[in-house]
Structures are given as C-alpha cells and as structure tokens.
Enzyme design. Structure first.
Site, PDB file in Angstrom:
ATOM      1  CE  LYS A 105       7.463  26.929 -16.176  1.00  0.00           C
ATOM      2  NZ  LYS A 105       6.401  26.120 -16.798  1.00  0.00           N
ATOM      3  CE1 TYR A 218       6.062   5.809 -16.175  1.00  0.00           C
ATOM      4  CE2 TYR A 218       6.251   5.361 -13.825  1.00  0.00           C
ATOM      5  CZ  TYR A 218       5.630   5.152 -15.046  1.00  0.00           C
ATOM      6  OH  TYR A 218       4.570   4.263 -15.136  1.00  0.00           O
TER       7      TYR A 218
HETATM    8  P1  NAD Z   1       8.595  16.001 -12.453  1.00  0.00           P
HETATM    9  O1  NAD Z   1       9.600  16.650 -11.602  1.00  0.00           O
HETATM   10  O2  NAD Z   1       7.391  15.429 -11.787  1.00  0.00           O
HETATM   11  O3  NAD Z   1       9.268  14.829 -13.290  1.00  0.00           O
HETATM   12  C1  NAD Z   1      10.416  14.991 -14.057  1.00  0.00           C
HETATM   13  C2  NAD Z   1      10.880  13.604 -14.468  1.00  0.00           C
HETATM   14  O4  NAD Z   1      11.949  13.737 -15.397  1.00  0.00           O
HETATM   15  C3  NAD Z   1      11.403  12.761 -13.293  1.00  0.00           C
HETATM   16  O5  NAD Z   1      10.997  11.425 -13.458  1.00  0.00           O
HETATM   17  C4  NAD Z   1      12.923  12.857 -13.476  1.00  0.00           C
HETATM   18  O6  NAD Z   1      13.597  11.723 -12.949  1.00  0.00           O
HETATM   19  C5  NAD Z   1      13.008  12.882 -14.987  1.00  0.00           C
HETATM   20  N1  NAD Z   1      14.280  13.428 -15.457  1.00  0.00           N
HETATM   21  C6  NAD Z   1      14.981  14.469 -14.958  1.00  0.00           C
HETATM   22  N2  NAD Z   1      16.129  14.617 -15.652  1.00  0.00           N
HETATM   23  C7  NAD Z   1      16.130  13.654 -16.605  1.00  0.00           C
HETATM   24  C8  NAD Z   1      17.031  13.278 -17.621  1.00  0.00           C
HETATM   25  N3  NAD Z   1      18.168  13.951 -17.799  1.00  0.00           N
HETATM   26  N4  NAD Z   1      16.701  12.227 -18.412  1.00  0.00           N
HETATM   27  C9  NAD Z   1      15.553  11.548 -18.219  1.00  0.00           C
HETATM   28  N5  NAD Z   1      14.664  11.853 -17.271  1.00  0.00           N
HETATM   29  C10 NAD Z   1      14.946  12.886 -16.478  1.00  0.00           C
HETATM   30  O7  NAD Z   1       8.211  17.079 -13.574  1.00  0.00           O
HETATM   31  P2  NAD Z   1       6.900  17.141 -14.468  1.00  0.00           P
HETATM   32  O8  NAD Z   1       5.955  18.088 -13.835  1.00  0.00           O
HETATM   33  O9  NAD Z   1       6.460  15.757 -14.792  1.00  0.00           O
HETATM   34  O10 NAD Z   1       7.459  17.869 -15.780  1.00  0.00           O
HETATM   35  C11 NAD Z   1       8.081  17.155 -16.843  1.00  0.00           C
HETATM   36  C12 NAD Z   1       8.102  18.034 -18.082  1.00  0.00           C
HETATM   37  O11 NAD Z   1       6.781  18.421 -18.405  1.00  0.00           O
HETATM   38  C13 NAD Z   1       8.902  19.340 -17.950  1.00  0.00           C
HETATM   39  O12 NAD Z   1       9.485  19.661 -19.191  1.00  0.00           O
HETATM   40  C14 NAD Z   1       7.829  20.351 -17.615  1.00  0.00           C
HETATM   41  O13 NAD Z   1       8.216  21.674 -17.936  1.00  0.00           O
HETATM   42  C15 NAD Z   1       6.720  19.835 -18.490  1.00  0.00           C
HETATM   43  N6  NAD Z   1       5.395  20.298 -18.096  1.00  0.00           N
HETATM   44  C16 NAD Z   1       4.871  20.008 -16.888  1.00  0.00           C
HETATM   45  C17 NAD Z   1       3.596  20.434 -16.574  1.00  0.00           C
HETATM   46  C18 NAD Z   1       2.915  20.063 -15.290  1.00  0.00           C
HETATM   47  O14 NAD Z   1       1.713  20.312 -15.175  1.00  0.00           O
HETATM   48  N7  NAD Z   1       3.578  19.439 -14.337  1.00  0.00           N
HETATM   49  C19 NAD Z   1       2.873  21.199 -17.502  1.00  0.00           C
HETATM   50  C20 NAD Z   1       3.435  21.485 -18.738  1.00  0.00           C
HETATM   51  C21 NAD Z   1       4.699  21.013 -19.029  1.00  0.00           C
END
Ligand code: NAD
Length: 415
Positions: A105, A218
């Site tokens: 990571k 979202y």
């Molecule tokens: P992203 O940046 O696209 O979205 C994050 C979202 O979370 C945004 O809407 C943001 O406003 C919201 N957010 C941030 N802080 C917050 C809070 N305190 N309360 C509520 N909402 C909040 O990120 P993503 O890629 O969608 O990732 C989201 C989660 O999924 C993370 O935990 C990430 O590690 C996990 N994840 C992502 C992927 C991927 O392929 N993108 C893969 C595996 C896991």
C-alpha cells in the site's frame, strides 16, 4: 473517544486468527510486521511558485505469494500505520482470492481537494520519482484508493515509463482504458461486493428485491455499490452519505441523480426530497443491508449494539473495530468482511496486469464473468470455513488467507 490505531487492529485480527488456526509462531512473528517500507519526502512546485515538501510512504507487507499489490491514498490524515494496516489487509485479500500476489500500500499526506489539477499532476509524478526504485511490474504494483483516480494512475504510469525509457503499462493498475486499463475496473470493487452480497442474501434467506440499503461514503465505491445494488439486485437505496453528511429517502434514491447532484454541489447533502441525516444516524438505520464504503473504524463498540442491518457488506477497508465485530456476531448480523467484500478491485486489477502482460484485452462480459466466479468461490470457502470451525466470517476469511500465505512461506523455506 479516540479511534483505534488501524495497524494495531490489523495485528489483533491476525493474532486472533493465529490462535484459531494454531499458526506456527515463527510464521506469526513474520506476518505481524511489514517486510519492507519506504518513507519519502519530496518537493512539489505549487501554482503560486512556492515549493512544498510532501511526505509519502510505500509499504510492502509480504510477498510470499508474488509481487506486492495495493492502492495509493492521498489523504491529509494519512499515517504510516494506516498504510501498514492497509498493506496487511491487501496481503490477506490477495491470498483469499487466490491471486498470485502479495500485499502492499502507499500514501501521500496531502489534501487533494485543496490542490489544482496541475499541482496534483506534479505531486503524482514526484511521488513516483521518489519511489521508482521500490516498485515495478514484477515487484510492487500500485493502484487507486481514497482520493486517487484513473487520471492519477495514468500520470504515474507515464512518469514510471519515462524513467524506464519504455512503456510500462503493467506498473500500475486502475488506468484509463485508452492507456492499458481494463474494462470493468471502474466499478469492480463495488461489483465484487454486490456479487458476494447476492450470495450472503441467499445464505441468510433475504430476498434482495426491494430490500433496503444504506451506503456510507459516495465516492467511487459507494456510488457504484448503490447503483449496482439497485440495478442488478433490485434493492431500494434509502440512504447515502459523504464526508459532509447524509441523506435519507424512504421511497428510495436514484443513485445516478444523486451522483450528478454531488458532482455539481460537491456533496450528496441537499439532494431534493430527502431528509438530512448524519453519518452516525445512517449507520444505525433500520435497513436490511448496511454498506460502509468510506473510511476505517466507523462501526465501534459504541454504535455496534444499535446497528439494525441484517447484513453488513464491508466495502470500505477496516470499517469495523474488533470489539464491534464481536458485538455484531453475537447479534447475529451477517458481516461480509472487507478482505472478501472489497476484493473485486484488486481482482480486476490483477486481470488488468494479466492483460497488460499479454497485450490482449478482454471484453466486459468476460471480466464480469471471471470476477463473479472468483468472488463467489471466495465467499463459499469463507462461509464453509466459518461453519466448519464455528467462527465468524472475518475469522474464517483470515483463516483461509493466512493459511495460504503461511504455506507459501514454508514452501519457500522462509521458516
Ligand atoms: P473515494 O475517495 O472515491 O470516496 C470516499 C468517499 O468517502 C467520499 O464520498 C467521501 O466524501 C466519503 N468520506 C470521507 N470521509 C468520510 C466520513 N468521515 N464519513 C462519511 N463519508 C466520508 O474512495 P473509494 O475509492 O470509494 O474508497 C472508499 C473505501 O473503499 C476506502 O475504505 C477504500 O480503502 C476502500 N476500497 C477502495 C477500493 C477501490 O477500488 N477504489 C478497493 C478496495 C477498497
């Protein structure tokens, strides 16, 4: 209440698993800490002409099963312990899905929301220059995570290729399709989660047609989770949220319209004909399915007793603390643990690597079909392990994954 350190959470989860599967103490000691980590500081010229020095990390947790793989986060509160925890979870995730990859990571402490596109590009390129020696298509392959996207991956791939003196599409995944990305990567994390939610609902005897769903977060994952839960499974999305707050609609939301509203106003809050709710309230709603898709440690021992969902599908990494886990298990909530639920992203990232190496690209149907097969098989193996040893789904997922990494370490003669 101070939030637990994510790396201590990851270590506690491993310790618990070690006890259940009677893990060799030498293997356990090796798996409790990352194999390698790189800390970098690098300068970036800002639009006003000044230089700012940013701090970044890259952690290679364990590579017994193959080159390490894992996303890059841009976040103002990024810490080395968050990156370590996420790298550990990637190790288990890749092993659980049967991918020939280890876990890694990366992260940069920065606030991308306060930066221009030009500043973001210079930061992305500078980070790659700083970690160039450490990564590579057969060494360590980054991907997107919180606040990084396919455009950032394209800049990073380009910077790496320029230094290497040749196109190196396979150095990073989650790229745009025009520069070596895979079809189906955009929604892969959410789609994988939706496939295992379908399996979990069968197991719990829940009809998902019309079932109510709340999604926290979202962004890339949360939006697609809402969209696919509605379009593929027929669920009713009654609440979603982002860092600014949440919205509730008993009749159900149109995920695409909410996304458009967020694109225009920077938040889901204020979407017409909805009730404003807080992120805390969203988690405790009376719904069939709760999908945390934001950040770590949001379900704690404090709110776990109030969670009413029958299924918690953990699309975020580390949303549930170990204490909360125990409470949810005792309450009979079916938790689809993060290392299983959100593994669709790394699975299609792996497909992207394979396609980059072969220089031959699959169509969307093939990607979806292969993803479904892998996610469903992983869900079944976790469920069977959970039933066989009478342990919860997270413990079972860890048991399957850690056994696989341990076997590779033994076969390689590391212990
Ligand atoms: P992203 O940046 O696209 O979205 C994050 C979202 O979370 C945004 O809407 C943001 O406003 C919201 N957010 C941030 N802080 C917050 C809070 N305190 N309360 C509520 N909402 C909040 O990120 P993503 O890629 O969608 O990732 C989201 C989660 O999924 C993370 O935990 C990430 O590690 C996990 N994840 C992502 C992927 C991927 O392929 N993108 C893969 C595996 C896991």
């Amino acid at each position: 209440m101070t939030k637990p350190n994510p790396f201590e959470v990851a270590q506690r989860q491993l310790d618990e698993c070690a006890e259940i599967i009677k893990l060799d103490p030498d293997v356990h000691a090796i798996l409790r800490v990352p194999m390698r980590e790189l800390h970098v500081s690098f300068p970036v010229r800002m639009d006003d002409g000044t230089i700012r020095v940013f701090q970044g990390f890259r952690v290679q947790y364990n590579d017994a099963l193959g080159p390490t793989k894992g996303g890059i986060r841009f976040h103002p509160e990024e810490t080395i312990d968050t990156v370590r925890a996420l790298a550990a979870w990637m190790t288990w995730k890749c092993a659980l899905l049967g991918l020939p990859l280890g876990g890694g990571k990366g992260g940069v402490v920065c606030d991308p929301k306060q930066m221009s596109q030009g500043e973001l590009e210079r930061l992305s390129r500078a980070y790659i220059r700083a970690i160039y020696q450490f990564i590579g298509p057969d060494k360590d392959i980054p991907a997107p995570d919180v606040y990084t996207n396919s455009q950032i991956m394209a800049w990073m791939m380009d910077e790496y290729s320029k230094i290497a003196g040749k196109n190196q599409f396979g150095v990073i995944t989650g790229k745009p399709i025009a520069v070596g990305g895979s079809v189906g990567r955009g929604d892969a994390t959410a789609r994988g989660g939706i496939y295992v939610l379908r399996e979990a609902a069968k197991e719990c005897g829940i009809d998902l047609e019309g079932a109510t769903v709340a999604v926290q977060g979202y962004g890339n994952v949360g939006y697609y989770a809402a969209y696919l839960a509605k379009s593929l499974l027929g669920c009713r999305i009654v609440a979603v949220s982002d860092s600014k707050g949440g919205i509730f609609s008993k009749e159900g939301l149109e995920p695409e319209a909410v996304r458009e509203h967020k694109a225009n106003t920077k938040s889901v809050v204020g979407f017409p004909n909805t009730e404003a709710i807080s992120n805390e309230e969203l988690l405790e709603l009376e719904v069939d399915v709760l999908i945390p898709a934001a950040l770590e440690n949001v379900i704690t021992e404090k709110n776990a007793p109030n969670i009413k969902a029958k299924i918690v599908a953990e699309l975020a990494n580390g949303p549930t603390t170990p204490d909360a886990d125990r409470i949810l298990y005792e309450k009979g909530v079916h938790v689809i643990p993060d290392i299983l639920c959100n593994a669709g992203g790394v699975t299609v990232s792996y497909f992207e690597m394979v396609q980059n190496f072969y220089m031959y690209y699959w169509d969307e149907e093939e990607v979806h079909e292969r993803l479904d097969r892998k996610m469903t098989a992983a869900y079944r193996s976790v469920l069977n392990t959970s039933k066989k040893y009478k342990i919860n789904m997270r413990q079972a997922a860890y048991a399957v994954a850690v056994e696989r990494v341990a076997e590779a370490m033994k076969l390689r003669g590391w212990v």
